[in-house]
Design an enzyme around this catalytic site. Structure first.
Site, mmCIF file in Angstrom:
data_model
loop_
_atom_site.group_PDB
_atom_site.id
_atom_site.type_symbol
_atom_site.label_atom_id
_atom_site.label_comp_id
_atom_site.label_asym_id
_atom_site.label_seq_id
_atom_site.Cartn_x
_atom_site.Cartn_y
_atom_site.Cartn_z
ATOM 1 N N HIS A 144 33.591 37.078 60.521
ATOM 2 C CA HIS A 144 34.860 37.576 60.000
ATOM 3 C C HIS A 144 35.061 36.939 58.615
ATOM 4 O O HIS A 144 34.644 35.803 58.392
ATOM 5 C CB HIS A 144 35.955 37.103 60.966
ATOM 6 C CG HIS A 144 37.320 37.655 60.710
ATOM 7 N ND1 HIS A 144 38.127 37.208 59.688
ATOM 8 C CD2 HIS A 144 38.030 38.616 61.360
ATOM 9 C CE1 HIS A 144 39.275 37.854 59.731
ATOM 10 N NE2 HIS A 144 39.245 38.717 60.730
ATOM 11 N N ASP A 223 34.317 29.435 65.184
ATOM 12 C CA ASP A 223 35.439 30.369 65.124
ATOM 13 C C ASP A 223 35.658 30.871 66.548
ATOM 14 O O ASP A 223 34.880 31.680 67.046
ATOM 15 C CB ASP A 223 35.098 31.513 64.160
ATOM 16 C CG ASP A 223 36.186 32.574 64.137
ATOM 17 O OD1 ASP A 223 37.112 32.510 64.966
ATOM 18 O OD2 ASP A 223 36.089 33.483 63.289
ATOM 19 N N GLN A 226 38.184 34.883 69.123
ATOM 20 C CA GLN A 226 38.073 35.931 70.140
ATOM 21 C C GLN A 226 37.627 35.377 71.484
ATOM 22 O O GLN A 226 37.527 36.143 72.445
ATOM 23 C CB GLN A 226 37.072 37.025 69.671
ATOM 24 C CG GLN A 226 37.503 37.797 68.445
ATOM 25 C CD GLN A 226 38.749 38.646 68.670
ATOM 26 O OE1 GLN A 226 39.186 38.874 69.790
ATOM 27 N NE2 GLN A 226 39.338 39.111 67.582
ATOM 28 N N LYS A 249 46.646 36.106 69.125
ATOM 29 C CA LYS A 249 45.648 36.872 69.878
ATOM 30 C C LYS A 249 45.600 36.426 71.340
ATOM 31 O O LYS A 249 44.901 37.020 72.149
ATOM 32 C CB LYS A 249 44.256 36.698 69.257
ATOM 33 C CG LYS A 249 44.132 37.304 67.852
ATOM 34 C CD LYS A 249 42.710 37.157 67.349
ATOM 35 C CE LYS A 249 42.600 37.287 65.853
ATOM 36 N NZ LYS A 249 42.692 38.674 65.375
ATOM 37 N N CYS A 389 37.520 43.277 58.814
ATOM 38 C CA CYS A 389 37.312 42.046 58.035
ATOM 39 C C CYS A 389 35.899 41.509 58.199
ATOM 40 O O CYS A 389 35.694 40.291 58.257
ATOM 41 C CB CYS A 389 38.324 40.957 58.415
ATOM 42 S SG CYS A 389 40.019 41.431 58.123
HETATM 43 C C1 LIG Z 1 36.574 36.403 64.873
HETATM 44 C C2 LIG Z 1 37.827 36.226 64.088
HETATM 45 N N1 LIG Z 1 37.928 35.214 63.231
HETATM 46 C C3 LIG Z 1 39.036 34.991 62.506
HETATM 47 C C4 LIG Z 1 40.121 35.830 62.604
HETATM 48 C C5 LIG Z 1 41.327 35.544 61.748
HETATM 49 O O1 LIG Z 1 42.448 35.316 62.539
HETATM 50 P P1 LIG Z 1 43.867 35.157 61.843
HETATM 51 O O2 LIG Z 1 44.079 36.381 61.025
HETATM 52 O O3 LIG Z 1 44.815 35.065 62.986
HETATM 53 O O4 LIG Z 1 43.822 33.933 61.029
HETATM 54 C C6 LIG Z 1 40.059 36.921 63.477
HETATM 55 C C7 LIG Z 1 41.184 37.862 63.617
HETATM 56 O O5 LIG Z 1 41.334 38.842 62.963
HETATM 57 C C8 LIG Z 1 38.885 37.119 64.229
HETATM 58 O O6 LIG Z 1 38.791 38.155 65.079
#
Ligand SMILES: Cc1ncc(COP(=O)(O)O)c(C=O)c1O
Lengths: 437, 146
Positions: A144, A223, A226, A249, A389
């Site tokens: 991401h 990370d 998910q 989430k 993203c």
């Molecule tokens: C795998 C992963 N990493 C990072 C993020 C970023 O999360 P946030 O926008 O809550 O900071 C997301 C969510 O969109 C994600 O799915």
């Protein structure tokens, strides 16, 4: 045996669970909208909304500042929330949980701390984080942007190099792929436990073991955005150095997330943001910082959000994360089976039969993901379309966008079926062959 | 008429498949690249003007995107090729006004021709950019060529 399938999470039925969520209770529609975008942001149970409200109504006061009894109560609730999260993700010590705005913020805290350490900030304690030109930061192509852009910044500041772990034609990578790029100059290895696009599940402890063996100076940054909301995790057991996830989430509030770090590392990492509440002694031109977590929590904190997030963790704990995972596995299996039978619709990510999380992304041949999304929206399905993203991943797959359906504890089998049925009609609507006999 | 059919008029679906003008352009006077970062749609549009810079002698484009953006570029090609530049720019403005109408009003079919099929897009805020992509590229390319 406790039934765990598309109709249950552990002993509870989905119908019963849905009553916990005002967003579903409010709908009087005969055929309510199917919310299949929990991987982007999840709905919240009454337990979370009530926890925030209860704190705001009874205990709202400054935390960690002043001497009043009210501050004492507020601080206790704030710190109890931290303890709940520590238990939920398997931290050894509550101090290893640092509040952040979201996962993006948490990952930036690590990256910026490393960049600061690389120019001497943080002194001898932080020297272990310092990168030099030619050092290597290993990331997968599937990351991401939240786990890519902060590392680009570190590379720009330090002269370190970004080294990709390549993905295959399904967007997946293996332990061997990662091992093949590790060198003694690898200083950071960052990856998602579960990809938000492919749903690939990474065996984190195995990755950590491989990194320790071949790149002993590398920090492992996970990370967990998910994974934490959907499956049991054990950060200390995995042995990762840092991990990040978001509250919104995992059925929790917006504006709150967590940076997990091993205590000895957090105590040495320079805080990316400085200011009130982080320090021991301040002179006009110097400051000494408190140990973690306080050194990172500059300024007034999102207290009610932290309390709401702890309520979300307890809500999920009560259901049992094994049961949550099993329910979502059943959702994915059902969707995969249905989608595999639709001509012209390709599954992105692990193919049927291989381990994956409760989210499914697809590409429809000849129909752009936005048109697919529009069609599904019209059919009463909330899904996510776009690059999620993760542009480098989509580029590696040769597509600009995908369509993703994702589940959480409240997702029903009927919703999975509606997604499959609507997907089956997309190509026909856009005048392409359905291939049906 | 169901909403979805209102958005995806037959003319739009046809143009999304047939794609008039989807080609390179030899000897173009100018080109412009437009990108929509929210969905990744992109287009490079090229124009060739007459000697006096008063007429669009030829227009062509290459791009990748949803049916709305691709069909819009195709309809644009039919409408502006061979047209006086000022008329083409006026048409772009009229098209923009229609897309901002939120489905209200009666667009000028005489003026807009096939482009009137995009009237339904005006009810879908998220898709207006898709329909405008090629027209914005046209305005920019013409400005560069003149
Ligand atoms: C795998 C992963 N990493 C990072 C993020 C970023 O999360 P946030 O926008 O809550 O900071 C997301 C969510 O969109 C994600 O799915």
């Amino acid at each position: 045996m406790i039934p765990t399938d598309t109709e249950h999470v552990g002993a509870r039925t989905i119908r019963d669970i849905r009553r916990d969520f005002p967003a579903f209770a409010a709908s009087g529609d005969a055929r309510p909208t199917a919310y299949l975008d929990s991987a982007a942001t999840a709905q919240r149970p009454t337990a979370v909304l009530d926890a925030e409200r209860d704190y705001l109504e009874h205990d709202l006061a400054a935390v960690h500042r002043g001497a009043s009894a009210a501050t004492g109560r507020s601080t206790s609730r704030f710190e109890e929330a931290r303890a709940d999260l520590a238990r939920f993700v398997g931290a050894r010590d509550d101090r290893e949980i640092v509040w952040a705005q979201n996962a993006t913020d948490a990952l930036n805290m690590v990256a910026l701390g490393i960049a600061d350490a690389s120019v001497g900030i943080g002194g001898a304690d932080a020297a272990r984080f310092a990168l030099d030109a030619g050092d290597e930061i290993v990331l997968t192509e599937a990351e991401h942007h939240a786990n890519l852009l902060p590392w680009q910044r570190v590379a720009q500041r330090t002269g370190a190099r970004l080294v990709p772990v390549k993905v295959d034609e399904h967007g997946c990578w293996s332990l061997d792929d990662l091992v093949s790029v590790l060198t003694p100059r690898t200083r950071v290895v960052a990856f998602a436990e579960i990809s938000n696009v492919t749903g690939l599940i990474v065996p984190v402890a195995d990755v950590v073991a491989a990194v320790r063996a071949r790149a002993p100076r590398a920090l492992v940054v996970l990370d967990a955005c998910q994974s934490v909301p959907h499956r049991p995790v054990d950060f200390a057991g995995y042995g990762v150095d840092f991990a990040a996830f978001s509250g919104h989430k995992m059925l929790g509030p917006n504006g709150i997330g967590v940076l997990y770090g091993r205590a000895e590392l957090l105590d040495a990492l320079p805080p990316a943001r400085t200011g009130g509440s982080t320090i021991t002694r301040v002179t006009f031109d110097t400051a000494e910082f408190l140990p973690a977590p306080q050194r990172f929590e500059a300024g007034t904190q999102p207290v009610s959000q932290a309390i709401g997030l702890a309520a979300a963790a307890r809500y999920l704990e009560a259901m049992g994360m094994d049961a949550v995972a099993a329910h979502e596995d059943a959702f994915a299996a059902r969707v995969l089976e249905g989608v595999a039978a639709i001509p012209g619709v390709r599954i992105v990510g692990p193919q049927p039969g291989r381990a994956r999380a409760g989210l499914v992304s697809v590409a429809v041949d000849g129909v752009h993901a936005h048109d697919v999304g529009q069609f599904l929206d019209d059919a009463g399905l909330v899904v996510r379309v776009g690059h999620h993203c993760a542009q480098p991943l989509h580029r590696a797959l040769g597509i600009t966008a995908t369509t993703r359906a994702s589940a959480h504890v409240y997702t029903t089998a009927e919703e999975a079926d509606r997604f499959v049925a609507a997907l089956g009609e997309v190509r026909g609507f856009f005048g392409l062959g359905t291939g049906a006999a | 008429m169901a909403n979805l059919e209102g958005l995806y008029q037959e003319i739009i679906l046809d143009h999304a498949k047939a794609r008039h003008g989807d080609a390179p352009l030899e000897g173009a006077d100018a080109e412009h690249h437009e990108f929509n970062p929210t969905c990744g749609d992109e287009i490079t549009l090229r124009v060739k003007l007459d000697g006096a810079h008063e007429r669009i002698d030829a227009v062509a484009w290459q791009g990748d995107g949803c049916s709305i953006s691709m069909a819009s570029a195709s309809v644009l090609t039919d409408l502006v090729a061979g047209r006086p530049v000022d008329e083409a720019l006026g048409l772009a403005e009229e098209f923009r006004t229609m897309l901002r109408s939120k489905g209200e009003g009666v667009p000028d079919e005489e003026l807009l021709g096939d482009a009137i099929a995009f009237h339904g897009v005006s009810k879908y805020v998220m898709r207006i950019k898709c329909a405008m992509l090629s027209w914005v590229a046209l305005e920019a390319a013409v400005a560069k060529a003149r």
